[in-house]
Write a protein that holds these residues in place. Structure first.
Motif, PDB file in Angstrom:
ATOM      1  N   ASN A 115       0.847  -1.191   0.000  1.00  0.00           N
ATOM      2  CA  ASN A 115       0.000   0.000   0.000  1.00  0.00           C
ATOM      3  C   ASN A 115       0.887   1.248   0.000  1.00  0.00           C
ATOM      4  O   ASN A 115       1.870   1.336   0.731  1.00  0.00           O
ATOM      5  CB  ASN A 115      -0.903   0.000   1.243  1.00  0.00           C
ATOM      6  CG  ASN A 115      -2.066   0.955   1.111  1.00  0.00           C
ATOM      7  OD1 ASN A 115      -2.063   1.837   0.257  1.00  0.00           O
ATOM      8  ND2 ASN A 115      -3.071   0.779   1.967  1.00  0.00           N
ATOM      9  N   SER A 116       0.530   2.232  -0.828  1.00  0.00           N
ATOM     10  CA  SER A 116       1.365   3.430  -0.982  1.00  0.00           C
ATOM     11  C   SER A 116       1.008   4.552  -0.016  1.00  0.00           C
ATOM     12  O   SER A 116       1.556   5.645  -0.116  1.00  0.00           O
ATOM     13  CB  SER A 116       1.252   3.947  -2.420  1.00  0.00           C
ATOM     14  OG  SER A 116      -0.092   4.278  -2.728  1.00  0.00           O
ATOM     15  N   VAL A 117       0.124   4.306   0.935  1.00  0.00           N
ATOM     16  CA  VAL A 117      -0.273   5.351   1.877  1.00  0.00           C
ATOM     17  C   VAL A 117       0.863   5.599   2.863  1.00  0.00           C
ATOM     18  O   VAL A 117       1.862   4.868   2.910  1.00  0.00           O
ATOM     19  CB  VAL A 117      -1.561   4.961   2.630  1.00  0.00           C
ATOM     20  CG1 VAL A 117      -2.706   4.788   1.653  1.00  0.00           C
ATOM     21  CG2 VAL A 117      -1.352   3.690   3.443  1.00  0.00           C
ATOM     22  N   SER A 118       0.712   6.628   3.686  1.00  0.00           N
ATOM     23  CA  SER A 118       1.742   6.986   4.662  1.00  0.00           C
ATOM     24  C   SER A 118       1.875   5.908   5.724  1.00  0.00           C
ATOM     25  O   SER A 118       0.978   5.077   5.927  1.00  0.00           O
ATOM     26  CB  SER A 118       1.401   8.317   5.328  1.00  0.00           C
ATOM     27  OG  SER A 118       0.264   8.173   6.163  1.00  0.00           O
ATOM     28  N   LEU A 119       3.001   5.934   6.440  1.00  0.00           N
ATOM     29  CA  LEU A 119       3.235   4.964   7.497  1.00  0.00           C
ATOM     30  C   LEU A 119       2.185   5.073   8.598  1.00  0.00           C
ATOM     31  O   LEU A 119       1.670   4.057   9.087  1.00  0.00           O
ATOM     32  CB  LEU A 119       4.629   5.176   8.081  1.00  0.00           C
ATOM     33  CG  LEU A 119       5.080   4.180   9.158  1.00  0.00           C
ATOM     34  CD1 LEU A 119       5.091   2.769   8.616  1.00  0.00           C
ATOM     35  CD2 LEU A 119       6.461   4.570   9.676  1.00  0.00           C
ATOM     36  N   ASP A 120       1.838   6.285   8.980  1.00  0.00           N
ATOM     37  CA  ASP A 120       0.813   6.470  10.013  1.00  0.00           C
ATOM     38  C   ASP A 120      -0.518   5.873   9.568  1.00  0.00           C
ATOM     39  O   ASP A 120      -1.239   5.267  10.369  1.00  0.00           O
ATOM     40  CB  ASP A 120       0.638   7.958  10.328  1.00  0.00           C
ATOM     41  CG  ASP A 120       1.799   8.517  11.136  1.00  0.00           C
ATOM     42  OD1 ASP A 120       2.565   7.720  11.700  1.00  0.00           O
ATOM     43  OD2 ASP A 120       1.936   9.760  11.187  1.00  0.00           O
ATOM     44  N   LYS A 121      -0.844   6.042   8.290  1.00  0.00           N
ATOM     45  CA  LYS A 121      -2.096   5.507   7.777  1.00  0.00           C
ATOM     46  C   LYS A 121      -2.064   3.979   7.772  1.00  0.00           C
ATOM     47  O   LYS A 121      -3.067   3.329   8.093  1.00  0.00           O
ATOM     48  CB  LYS A 121      -2.349   6.038   6.360  1.00  0.00           C
ATOM     49  CG  LYS A 121      -3.718   5.636   5.804  1.00  0.00           C
ATOM     50  CD  LYS A 121      -4.858   6.223   6.627  1.00  0.00           C
ATOM     51  CE  LYS A 121      -6.216   5.904   6.010  1.00  0.00           C
ATOM     52  NZ  LYS A 121      -7.341   6.428   6.837  1.00  0.00           N
ATOM     53  N   LYS A 122      -0.912   3.394   7.423  1.00  0.00           N
ATOM     54  CA  LYS A 122      -0.799   1.942   7.457  1.00  0.00           C
ATOM     55  C   LYS A 122      -1.079   1.407   8.859  1.00  0.00           C
ATOM     56  O   LYS A 122      -1.820   0.425   9.033  1.00  0.00           O
ATOM     57  CB  LYS A 122       0.598   1.510   7.012  1.00  0.00           C
ATOM     58  CG  LYS A 122       0.858   1.608   5.526  1.00  0.00           C
ATOM     59  CD  LYS A 122       2.186   0.946   5.179  1.00  0.00           C
ATOM     60  CE  LYS A 122       2.412   0.943   3.679  1.00  0.00           C
ATOM     61  NZ  LYS A 122       3.564   0.117   3.268  1.00  0.00           N
ATOM     62  N   MET A 123      -0.484   2.033   9.856  1.00  0.00           N
ATOM     63  CA  MET A 123      -0.694   1.572  11.228  1.00  0.00           C
ATOM     64  C   MET A 123      -2.150   1.707  11.633  1.00  0.00           C
ATOM     65  O   MET A 123      -2.713   0.831  12.299  1.00  0.00           O
ATOM     66  CB  MET A 123       0.223   2.340  12.182  1.00  0.00           C
ATOM     67  CG  MET A 123       1.696   1.987  12.019  1.00  0.00           C
ATOM     68  SD  MET A 123       2.792   2.747  13.250  1.00  0.00           S
ATOM     69  CE  MET A 123       2.833   4.438  12.645  1.00  0.00           C
ATOM     70  N   GLU A 124      -2.774   2.798  11.223  1.00  0.00           N
ATOM     71  CA  GLU A 124      -4.192   2.991  11.533  1.00  0.00           C
ATOM     72  C   GLU A 124      -5.050   1.919  10.876  1.00  0.00           C
ATOM     73  O   GLU A 124      -5.970   1.370  11.502  1.00  0.00           O
ATOM     74  CB  GLU A 124      -4.626   4.378  11.061  1.00  0.00           C
ATOM     75  CG  GLU A 124      -6.112   4.666  11.298  1.00  0.00           C
ATOM     76  CD  GLU A 124      -6.562   5.976  10.672  1.00  0.00           C
ATOM     77  OE1 GLU A 124      -7.785   6.165  10.515  1.00  0.00           O
ATOM     78  OE2 GLU A 124      -5.692   6.805  10.329  1.00  0.00           O
TER      79      GLU A 124
END
Length: 451
Positions: A115-124
């Motif tokens: 997934n190309s989203v931000s790291l914070d978004k991945k954790m969420e």
């Protein structure tokens, strides 16, 4: 497994027992059972390790092996401790359905790898997915059993390198089956001169006491190599991966041997231990073991054409019985010492009508059950083993469940093949009934998916 609300504490090594400076021990403490995840930061590198024991909360019996640490980005991993899931058993004591939060974490992490989203978004997204699974699993179990207890939360921990902030980090998130996902920062590390932390999640009290130096008598438990590596870790000098790996494995060994004995925790932690090394560039597993069949196993399989035919016939009869929700034949061909440990064949066969009625009340209906070839044959001392994969589909309360597992076949010299379902093949069962089972062969994992 259960978990209480996390508490963060920092405890420095005292009395200079290893060093002339300080080694910070940062621990997320909880009453988590059968869980211990250990993290080490050193010279802009992080190591994260998890045990693999899946333990029954009420009995302490180790039921299965579960992975608790997964990569979810090029340079990040997630781990889980605390509540792990439910096993629903029938009146014969067999597992009819399981729900696993570690498996849900594995799925969520795999989804985020590309997934190309931000790291914070991945954790969420990962925390949301696993929390929703937690909610769904609990609600379904309450529906099926009518009296499910209200488990407290599980803990997720996110560890790795954040390129946007140019730092390594440890984050924590408690799963509580609410809609509010909150990921909390535990620690950031911004350079090789940062204090070297050991971060533990789960059954951490024994290690916290040991490493704090509060009880000097515990220091006698440590090996010289452990002390030497600790001295290296609090400095900026390089430490090789093998030394760090052995340092972590000794912590697990110390916990297993002493935590329950000295009254710190139940000590329900067990191997195999998965250790990952995280740098700014990538994640590498240091303890991956070859699990594919060796050439000798493959060549051995070629010698068992007649055994294949015998096992095929047994699997066909098992299929017919399972499709009719009838376990009679499964008891007929079960490995004799195990069935005797369960009260004997006559007792279990007498329970078949009640078992069938119970499955009907739970609205369990088999759609398909099919063994998968090739079978894998392994030589023990005086007997052969056969690993027979299978896939099945069933409905439970109107929902479709897909499962992959295995039957373990056992043939003593001069006897017929007998079998035990993979759900029963715990490490304790192997040690008790099959001590000659090849130690270097990793049995398939049982996987279940709600569709």
């Amino acid at each position: 497994m259960q978990a209480t609300k996390s508490k963060i504490f920092l405890c420095k090594f005292r009395n200079c027992w290893l060093i002339g400076g300080f080694l910070i021990l940062c621990t997320i403490r909880q009453s988590s059972l059968a869980s211990l995840v250990i993290m080490i930061y050193h010279n802009e590198t992080m190591y994260i390790a998890g045990d693999s024991a899946g333990t029954m909360y009420n009995t302490g019996e180790r039921k299965h092996t579960v992975q608790k640490v997964y990569p979810f980005a090029d340079n990040c991993c997630a781990s889980i401790t605390g509540f792990a899931g439910y096993d629903l058993t029938n009146s014969a004591g067999e597992t009819g359905f399981s729900m696993s939060l570690p498996e849900a974490l594995g799925v969520a992490c795999a989804q985020q790898l590309t997934n190309s989203v931000s790291l914070d978004k991945k954790m969420e997204l990962i925390a949301t997915y696993v929390n929703q699974a937690f909610t769904r699993y609990y609600d379904q179990t309450r529906k099926w059993t009518g009296n499910a207890e209200n488990p407290e939360g599980a803990l997720l921990q996110f560890v790795g390198y954040n390129a946007e902030k140019n730092c390594f980090f440890v984050n924590s998130c408690e799963l509580d089956r609410t809609n509010a996902i909150q990921i909390n920062l535990v620690k950031e590390y911004r350079g090789p001169t940062d204090p070297t932390p050991i971060t533990c999640q789960g059954e951490a009290k024994f290690l916290q006491t040991l490493l704090s130096g509060d009880k000097p008598e515990l220091l006698n438990l440590l090996s010289d190599k452990f002390t030497d590596t600790a001295q290296q870790l609090i400095s900026t000098e390089p430490v090789d991966d093998t030394s760090v790996r052995n340092f972590i494995l000794e912590m697990y060994s110390l916990h297993t041997a002493n935590s329950a004995r000295l009254g710190y925790s139940q000590g329900w932690v067990g191997p195999p231990y998965r250790i990952f090394k995280i740098t700014k560039q990538n994640v590498v597993e240091l303890t991956s073991e070859t699990t594919t069949a060796t050439n000798s196993i493959l060549s051995t399989n070629q010698l068992h054409a007649d055994d294949d035919k015998v096992i095929d016939a047994v699997m066909d009869k098992l299929t017919k019985g399972f499709m009719a929700n009838d376990y009679s034949y499964a008891f007929e061909v079960m490995y004799t010492p195990i069935i005797e440990s369960m009260g004997g064949k006559e007792k279990l066969l007498a329970m078949v009508p009640a078992l069938k009625e119970q499955m009907s009340q739970l609205q369990i209906s088999m759609i398909s059950w099919e063994s998968q070839k090739p079978y894998t044959y392994l030589k023990g001392n005086g007997r052969w083993y056969a690993v027979i994969p299978y896939v099945s589909e069933m409905t439970m309360s109107g929902q479709k469940v897909r499962m992959s597992g295995f039957q373990l076949g056992i043939k003593n010299d001069g006897s017929e093949w007998q079998f035990v379902n993979g759900d029963k093949v715990t490490s304790d069962i192997l040690d008790t009934f099959f001590p000659d089972f090849p130690k270097d062969f990793e049995l398939p994992k049982t996987q279940r998916q709600i569709e």
